[in-house]
Design an enzyme around this catalytic site. Structure first.
Site, PDB file in Angstrom:
ATOM      1  N   ASP A  67       0.809  -1.211   0.000  1.00  0.00           N
ATOM      2  CA  ASP A  67       0.000   0.000   0.000  1.00  0.00           C
ATOM      3  C   ASP A  67       0.847   1.269   0.000  1.00  0.00           C
ATOM      4  O   ASP A  67       2.071   1.224   0.112  1.00  0.00           O
ATOM      5  CB  ASP A  67      -0.943   0.008   1.209  1.00  0.00           C
ATOM      6  CG  ASP A  67      -0.257  -0.422   2.505  1.00  0.00           C
ATOM      7  OD1 ASP A  67       0.975  -0.267   2.628  1.00  0.00           O
ATOM      8  OD2 ASP A  67      -0.962  -0.918   3.405  1.00  0.00           O
ATOM      9  N   ASN A 136      -7.944  -2.671  14.416  1.00  0.00           N
ATOM     10  CA  ASN A 136      -9.324  -2.963  14.008  1.00  0.00           C
ATOM     11  C   ASN A 136      -9.413  -4.157  13.065  1.00  0.00           C
ATOM     12  O   ASN A 136     -10.465  -4.418  12.479  1.00  0.00           O
ATOM     13  CB  ASN A 136      -9.972  -1.735  13.368  1.00  0.00           C
ATOM     14  CG  ASN A 136      -9.262  -1.283  12.095  1.00  0.00           C
ATOM     15  OD1 ASN A 136      -8.302  -1.904  11.642  1.00  0.00           O
ATOM     16  ND2 ASN A 136      -9.736  -0.190  11.513  1.00  0.00           N
ATOM     17  N   HIS A 138      -7.590  -4.602  10.228  1.00  0.00           N
ATOM     18  CA  HIS A 138      -7.292  -4.372   8.811  1.00  0.00           C
ATOM     19  C   HIS A 138      -5.931  -4.955   8.450  1.00  0.00           C
ATOM     20  O   HIS A 138      -5.031  -5.046   9.292  1.00  0.00           O
ATOM     21  CB  HIS A 138      -7.375  -2.881   8.448  1.00  0.00           C
ATOM     22  CG  HIS A 138      -6.224  -2.040   8.895  1.00  0.00           C
ATOM     23  ND1 HIS A 138      -6.326  -1.080   9.877  1.00  0.00           N
ATOM     24  CD2 HIS A 138      -4.932  -1.987   8.478  1.00  0.00           C
ATOM     25  CE1 HIS A 138      -5.163  -0.483  10.043  1.00  0.00           C
ATOM     26  NE2 HIS A 138      -4.298  -1.024   9.206  1.00  0.00           N
ATOM     27  N   GLU A 143      -9.858  -1.851   5.143  1.00  0.00           N
ATOM     28  CA  GLU A 143     -10.508  -1.481   6.390  1.00  0.00           C
ATOM     29  C   GLU A 143     -11.809  -2.271   6.592  1.00  0.00           C
ATOM     30  O   GLU A 143     -12.434  -2.721   5.623  1.00  0.00           O
ATOM     31  CB  GLU A 143     -10.839   0.013   6.375  1.00  0.00           C
ATOM     32  CG  GLU A 143      -9.624   0.926   6.275  1.00  0.00           C
ATOM     33  CD  GLU A 143      -8.933   1.149   7.602  1.00  0.00           C
ATOM     34  OE1 GLU A 143      -9.122   0.335   8.533  1.00  0.00           O
ATOM     35  OE2 GLU A 143      -8.186   2.135   7.731  1.00  0.00           O
TER      36      GLU A 143
END
Length: 242
Positions: A67, A136, A138, A143
């Site tokens: 990314d 979380n 990801h 996400e």
């Protein structure tokens, strides 16, 4: 899914570096999928040491990063281009032509993302994909959401992710709100996956990844469906596992 629990961050980094180095030694033209963030820094430091010792030769490898922030110049101190060269590529003998890091500045991002996936396919696919994990759940910048994209795509970062990454910037306002990331389909096509997690802040995400339902609300949970996944966790990250 193979789970390796080690004492601390240092041992996690060493074990991960050994696995990556072994992959390259056994297949010198390996295609590596690489991650950024604080978690793999120790692994990269150890890989540089192994290269300097003459243990591992990266001259024939290819790499594809997961990314990049949207809109950041590659020379920006917080871009993932800068991160990868600072922590790894400037210190090993990889061929610059074989280094692939998503661009956050392409004029046509949709076309660029399609091309990035085509480049991975043309290289023969990723042999070993290294992942971190967000608090979380990801992976990459995939996400939690109602739906997940299969291929490389542009994503809106959650407030939780922006907050977590703000420690790397002078202020929270400077953190990009969008990124380009490999999609879950791109990640799941890797032949092997190696996920690293350290610290109590990752314990809940690891529990959901390993023993929760497979859900787009915990993108990492999809790793339960992969045929060859290894998790290397320090004791704190593994604290909530049975």
């Amino acid at each position: 899914m193979k789970i390796i629990v080690v004492e601390d961050y240092r041992e996690m980094s060493k074990k991960a570096a050994d696995i990556v180095a072994s992959q390259v030694i056994l297949k010198n033209d390996s295609v590596l999928g690489l991650a950024t963030g604080s978690t793999p820094e120790g692994m990269y430091s150890r890989l540089v040491e192994l290269h300097r010792e003459g243990t591992v030769d990266f001259s024939s490898t290819q790499s594809f990063n997961l990314d990049e922030y949207l809109g950041l110049d590659p020379e920006h101190s917080q871009s993932y281009h800068h991160y990868m060269h600072c922590h790894l590529f400037n210190h090993i003998n990889t061929d610059p032509n074989n280094v692939h890091i998503p661009s956050g500045q392409a004029s046509d991002m949709a076309a660029y993302c399609r091309n990035y996936d085509q480049q991975i396919a043309a290289a023969g696919g990723i042999d070993l994909q290294v992942l971190g994990i967000g608090g979380n759940g990801h992976i990459g910048f995939n996400e939690p959401d109602e739906f997940l994209s299969a291929g490389t795509h542009v994503v809106d970062l959650t407030e939780e992710t922006v907050e977590a990454n703000s420690r790397f910037f002078a202020s929270r306002d400077e953190v990009p709100k969008k990124a380009v990331t490999m999609g879950m389909g791109s990640i799941m096509k890797a032949k092997k996956i190696l996920l690293l997690a350290s610290g109590i802040g990752k314990a809940q995400a690891i529990k959901a990844t390993v023993s929760g339902n497979v859900s787009t609300r915990v993108p990492a949970s999809f790793l339960q469906l992969h045929r060859d996944v290894t998790l290397i966790l320090d004791e704190e990250a593994a604290a909530l596992l049975p």
